[in-house]
Design a protein around this motif. Structure first.
Motif, short mmCIF file in Angstrom:
data_model
loop_
_atom_site.label_atom_id
_atom_site.label_comp_id
_atom_site.label_asym_id
_atom_site.label_seq_id
_atom_site.Cartn_x
_atom_site.Cartn_y
_atom_site.Cartn_z
N ALA A 193 -0.90 17.00 6.44
CA ALA A 193 0.31 16.20 6.60
C ALA A 193 0.03 14.93 7.40
N VAL A 194 -0.74 15.06 8.47
CA VAL A 194 -1.09 13.88 9.27
C VAL A 194 -1.92 12.90 8.45
N THR A 195 -2.84 13.43 7.64
CA THR A 195 -3.68 12.57 6.81
C THR A 195 -2.85 11.78 5.82
N ILE A 196 -1.89 12.43 5.17
CA ILE A 196 -1.03 11.75 4.19
C ILE A 196 -0.18 10.68 4.88
N PHE A 197 0.32 10.99 6.05
CA PHE A 197 1.13 10.02 6.79
C PHE A 197 0.30 8.79 7.16
N ILE A 198 -0.91 9.01 7.65
CA ILE A 198 -1.78 7.88 8.03
C ILE A 198 -2.13 7.05 6.80
N ASP A 199 -2.37 7.71 5.68
CA ASP A 199 -2.67 6.96 4.45
C ASP A 199 -1.50 6.06 4.07
N TYR A 200 -0.28 6.57 4.18
CA TYR A 200 0.90 5.76 3.87
C TYR A 200 0.98 4.54 4.79
N VAL A 201 0.73 4.76 6.08
CA VAL A 201 0.78 3.66 7.05
C VAL A 201 -0.28 2.62 6.71
N LEU A 202 -1.48 3.06 6.34
CA LEU A 202 -2.56 2.12 6.03
C LEU A 202 -2.28 1.34 4.75
N VAL A 203 -1.69 1.99 3.77
CA VAL A 203 -1.34 1.27 2.53
C VAL A 203 -0.32 0.18 2.83
N MET A 204 0.67 0.50 3.66
CA MET A 204 1.74 -0.45 3.94
C MET A 204 1.33 -1.52 4.95
N THR A 205 0.19 -1.37 5.55
CA THR A 205 -0.27 -2.37 6.52
C THR A 205 -1.58 -3.02 6.07
N LEU A 206 -2.65 -2.24 6.08
CA LEU A 206 -3.97 -2.77 5.76
C LEU A 206 -4.05 -3.25 4.31
N PHE A 207 -3.64 -2.39 3.37
CA PHE A 207 -3.76 -2.78 1.97
C PHE A 207 -2.79 -3.91 1.62
N CYS A 208 -1.61 -3.89 2.22
CA CYS A 208 -0.65 -4.98 1.99
C CYS A 208 -1.23 -6.31 2.44
N THR A 209 -1.89 -6.30 3.60
CA THR A 209 -2.55 -7.51 4.10
C THR A 209 -3.64 -7.96 3.15
N VAL A 211 -3.74 -7.49 -0.05
CA VAL A 211 -3.14 -8.08 -1.24
C VAL A 211 -2.74 -9.53 -0.99
N ILE A 212 -2.25 -9.83 0.20
CA ILE A 212 -1.90 -11.22 0.53
C ILE A 212 -3.14 -12.11 0.52
N ILE A 213 -4.23 -11.60 1.11
CA ILE A 213 -5.49 -12.36 1.09
C ILE A 213 -5.97 -12.53 -0.35
N TYR A 214 -5.84 -11.46 -1.13
CA TYR A 214 -6.22 -11.52 -2.55
C TYR A 214 -5.41 -12.58 -3.27
N HIS A 215 -4.10 -12.63 -2.99
CA HIS A 215 -3.23 -13.62 -3.63
C HIS A 215 -3.65 -15.04 -3.27
N ASN A 216 -3.99 -15.26 -2.01
CA ASN A 216 -4.30 -16.62 -1.55
C ASN A 216 -5.69 -17.09 -1.92
N ARG A 217 -6.68 -16.17 -2.03
CA ARG A 217 -8.07 -16.61 -2.15
C ARG A 217 -8.86 -15.97 -3.29
N PHE A 218 -8.47 -14.78 -3.74
CA PHE A 218 -9.32 -14.06 -4.68
C PHE A 218 -8.76 -13.96 -6.09
N GLU A 219 -7.45 -14.04 -6.25
CA GLU A 219 -6.84 -13.68 -7.52
C GLU A 219 -7.39 -14.47 -8.69
N ASN A 220 -7.55 -15.77 -8.53
CA ASN A 220 -8.07 -16.59 -9.62
C ASN A 220 -9.58 -16.46 -9.78
N SER A 221 -10.27 -16.05 -8.71
CA SER A 221 -11.73 -15.97 -8.79
C SER A 221 -12.19 -14.86 -9.71
N ALA A 222 -11.27 -13.90 -10.03
CA ALA A 222 -11.66 -12.81 -10.92
C ALA A 222 -12.04 -13.31 -12.29
N VAL A 223 -11.51 -14.46 -12.67
CA VAL A 223 -11.80 -15.00 -13.98
C VAL A 223 -13.27 -15.39 -14.11
#
Length: 709
Positions: A193-209, A211-223
């Protein structure tokens, strides 16, 4: 000397490993030879064999994690997001461990806890897919493409709500294991239960951040395949998406998979004939699954550590249950003890202190007086000769196998030694005053305990060795005494069905209650009946496994319903989603019975968390259906369009990642892999084609405002 013996053992071990071990492993394969089996009986090589097994199984587990990473890369279309997602999934384990051990101060880390890494891999990947698909879906909504802040706010709220519901339900399902008294299951439930909760927190914080970096700098570079930041994109990708949407008059072609779910799958569910066929298939299967699930039983033997075909497991099974019990074999010793009270379990918490099981209590008024001795001797004689016990207590030469130290103590008290064993065995001392004055015990007991036992057939054991559990001499006083009888049915080696063990257990308990009316009056203190081979503990655990599985499963479904009702605020959606979860529960349990599984610690834990595992997909579709606009058909189409691909990606990740676990030799890995595959597959099927078909068939309208219950 010891060093030479160890060196010789090492040489023998290396010789066996180099010349025979591989051939023995090949010989044990299923299709090799039906008439020849291969077994390990050499303890020196067992450690090396187990290490080899663990290494191979760990390699198979790595394949599962590699697939998770590859699927993340394919669906995020970014190496950076795949690395960050993979990192946050597995970084949740050490954070959870820190909270578990340092903050919660839980020291009991069960073997089952290792399964948390597979659980978080499946659920964590699903959360990432939900977040990324919400980000991708945002480009089709011009009202939120004002700027990145507005866009990400919409993504955050849309995906965060769905993930919060599933994470809360999953955590609650794991915490349902706290209703069981077994510390191993409690430890696993809390850690997961603690592991699942921490994963949710990390998705909503670390991964969200990320995605913002990806949007600003990486998204077009995939091409161009660029993996490094190529500078801030200007105009931003959000602005480009808004312009593209405006130029296309609000219509942008979605990816092929999303279109497949929006057009093909939604269209399939909306056709009445297809729903009728699905109804017939589901009802037929559920009837079969319910019948099979009703046949599930508690495990009848010790849980296997390895696959049943492995030579090492074959050896354990042979020693455990294959050899028939002979008359000369030792039966389970059942003890009747006077002078010992119930263990003081105040302060016992195995989660916080795995080494402390309580403090022993001795009866303060215990009195080993002459009348107590006489009553105990009568009890021994009754166990040996009473014909009503002949099917309960093992017999030899027509006499019950009873360990009664009083017979030898009486002879010693009369003779002063045990050199005349015929005198001891024939009971010549019975015609004398054989009872020992309690005041003489300090002078008698030291030498008596050193005497060779006359009742030991091999004439090797001393009194202290033969009766080490029956005589509670602490050096100055007799704290307790016991009489032991061998069971004619149970043995101390294998494990039996609960029904069989409980039948014998109740008969031994009845004897204790009967003797309490006689012996306990003179000896002061009630008799305690027990065994020292954990036979009766295992019997009790079997009952706990069944109760825990049922209680955890029912509670998990109830919690899922409450969470769904609270989150959607629509009764029929929450009810239909709960029906989907119950269908998954019945299907998985029924399949487990078909596979020949019994309810052990692993199986009962897995059944208890089915509700938490199976809630993800149906919650995502329910949430998407609830927030969509239009009539029922429009909502079904929108739900499949928005989250069909996310749910599909989550299913593919979990199912394919579970397949390597099928081939593990360690049974808790192999069984978990099978369970994960079954639960995820059934969850996906019932969510997409059961839950959504019910909504499409009944077409219950939703209120846009006000109370929606």
């Amino acid at each position: 000397d010891e060093e030479k013996e160890e060196a010789d053992d090492d040489k023998r071990k290396e010789f066996i490993k180099a010349n025979y071990l591989e051939q023995m492993n090949k010989q044990s394969e299923k299709d090799k030879d039906e008439e020849i089996n291969s077994y390990y009986f050499m303890t020196a090589i067992i450690g090396d064999v187990i290490i080899e097994i663990v290494t191979k199984d760990a390699t198979l587990a790595i394949f599962s994690f590699v697939f998770v990473f590859i699927w993340l890369r394919l669906n995020t279309n970014s190496w950076m997001l795949a690395f960050v997602g993979f990192f946050e999934i597995f970084f949740s384990i050490p954070i959870a461990w820190f909270i578990f051990t340092v903050i919660f101060q839980i020291k009991y880390f069960a073997t089952l806890n290792t399964l948390a890494i597979f659980i978080v891999a499946a659920i964590g990947a699903d959360d990432i897919f939900i977040f990324m698909d919400a980000y991708k879906q945002s480009q089709y909504h011009p009202e939120i493409l004002v700027d990145l802040e507005t866009r990400m706010s919409w993504v955050y709220r849309r995906s965060g709500t769905a993930m919060a519901i599933t994470s809360a339900t999953t955590c609650a399902a794991f915490l349902c294991t706290l209703i069981t008294p077994l510390a191993s299951l409690q430890s696993f439930g809390i850690f997961a239960a603690v592991t699942i909760f921490i994963d949710y927190v990390l998705v909503m914080t670390l991964f969200c951040t990320a995605v913002i970096i990806y949007h600003n700098r990486f998204e077009n570079s995939a091409v161009c395949g660029c993996c490094c930041p190529c500078g801030r994109v200007d105009p931003s990708n959000t602005e480009k998406a808004r312009v593209a949407l405006e130029e296309s008059d609000g219509e942008i072609k979605r990816d092929r998979v999303s279109e497949f779910f929006r057009v093909k799958v939604a269209g399939f569910v909306q056709k009445p004939l297809n729903r009728l066929c699905l109804c017939i298939i589901f009802l037929t299967w559920l009837g079969l699954a319910i019948w099979q699930a009703s046949l599930i039983q508690a495990t009848k033997e010790s849980e296997q550590f390895l696959d049943e075909e492995h030579p090492l497991q074959k050896s354990v099974s042979i020693l455990d249950k294959q050899f028939p019990t002979a008359d000369d074999d030792l039966g389970l010793k059942v003890y009747y003890v006077w002078g010992v009270d119930e263990v003081d379990r105040d302060g016992v918490n195995l989660l916080l202190d795995p080494e402390y099981y309580g403090s022993p209590n001795f009866v303060k008024g215990f009195d080993f007086n002459q009348q107590c001795q006489s009553d105990l001797m009568d009890f021994c004689d009754k166990l040996k000769t009473d014909t009503k016990y002949q099917n309960l207590i093992k017999r030899k030469n027509g006499v019950g196998q009873v360990y009664c130290f009083l017979e030898e103590l009486a002879a010693y008290n009369v003779k002063g030694n045990l050199t005349d064993c015929d005198y001891v065995r024939t009971g010549g001392w019975r015609n004398t005053t054989w009872q020992v004055d309690p005041n003489d015990l300090p002078s008698i007991m030291p030498d008596f305990l050193k005497q060779k036992s006359c009742l030991d057939e091999n004439n090797r054991e001393t009194i202290s060795g033969r009766y080490q559990e029956e005589i509670g001499w602490d050096g100055t006083s007799l704290m307790f005494v016991a009489v032991a009888a061998e069971s004619s049915v149970l043995d101390p080696f294998g494990q039996d069905a609960e029904s069989l063990t409980r039948k014998e257990y109740e008969q031994f308990v009845a004897i204790a209650k009967e003797q309490d009316q006689i012996v306990s009056k003179s000896c002061s203190g009630a008799a305690i009946m027990t065994d020292l081979d954990n036979k009766f503990v295992f019997m009790n655990n079997q009952s706990i496994y069944v109760q825990s599985a049922i209680q955890s499963a029912v509670l998990g479904v109830a919690i899922a319903f409450v969470v769904l009702l609270f989150s959607t605020r629509v009764f029929h959606i929450a009810f239909f989603a709960s029906l989907s979860i119950m269908s998954v529960l019945v299907s998985v349990v029924g399949t487990m019975v078909m596979l020949g599984w019994f309810l052990g610690s692993i199986e009962s834990t897995l059944i208890g968390i089915i509700a938490g595992f199976s809630v993800d997909y149906v919650v995502h579709l329910a949430h998407a259906y609830e927030i969509a606009k239009g009539d029922t058909n429009a909502r079904v189409t929108e739900a499949f369009s928005d989250l069909g691909i996310s749910v599909f990606n989550g299913m593919i990740t979990s199912v394919v990642a579970s397949i390597p676990l099928f081939f593990c030799q360690l049974q808790f890995f192999a069984k978990f892999g099978t369970f994960l595959c079954l639960t995820i597959a059934f969850s996906w099927i019932f969510a997409n084609f059961g839950f959504m078909s019910l909504l499409a068939q009944l077409k219950i309208p939703l209120k846009e405002k006000g109370c929606r219950l």
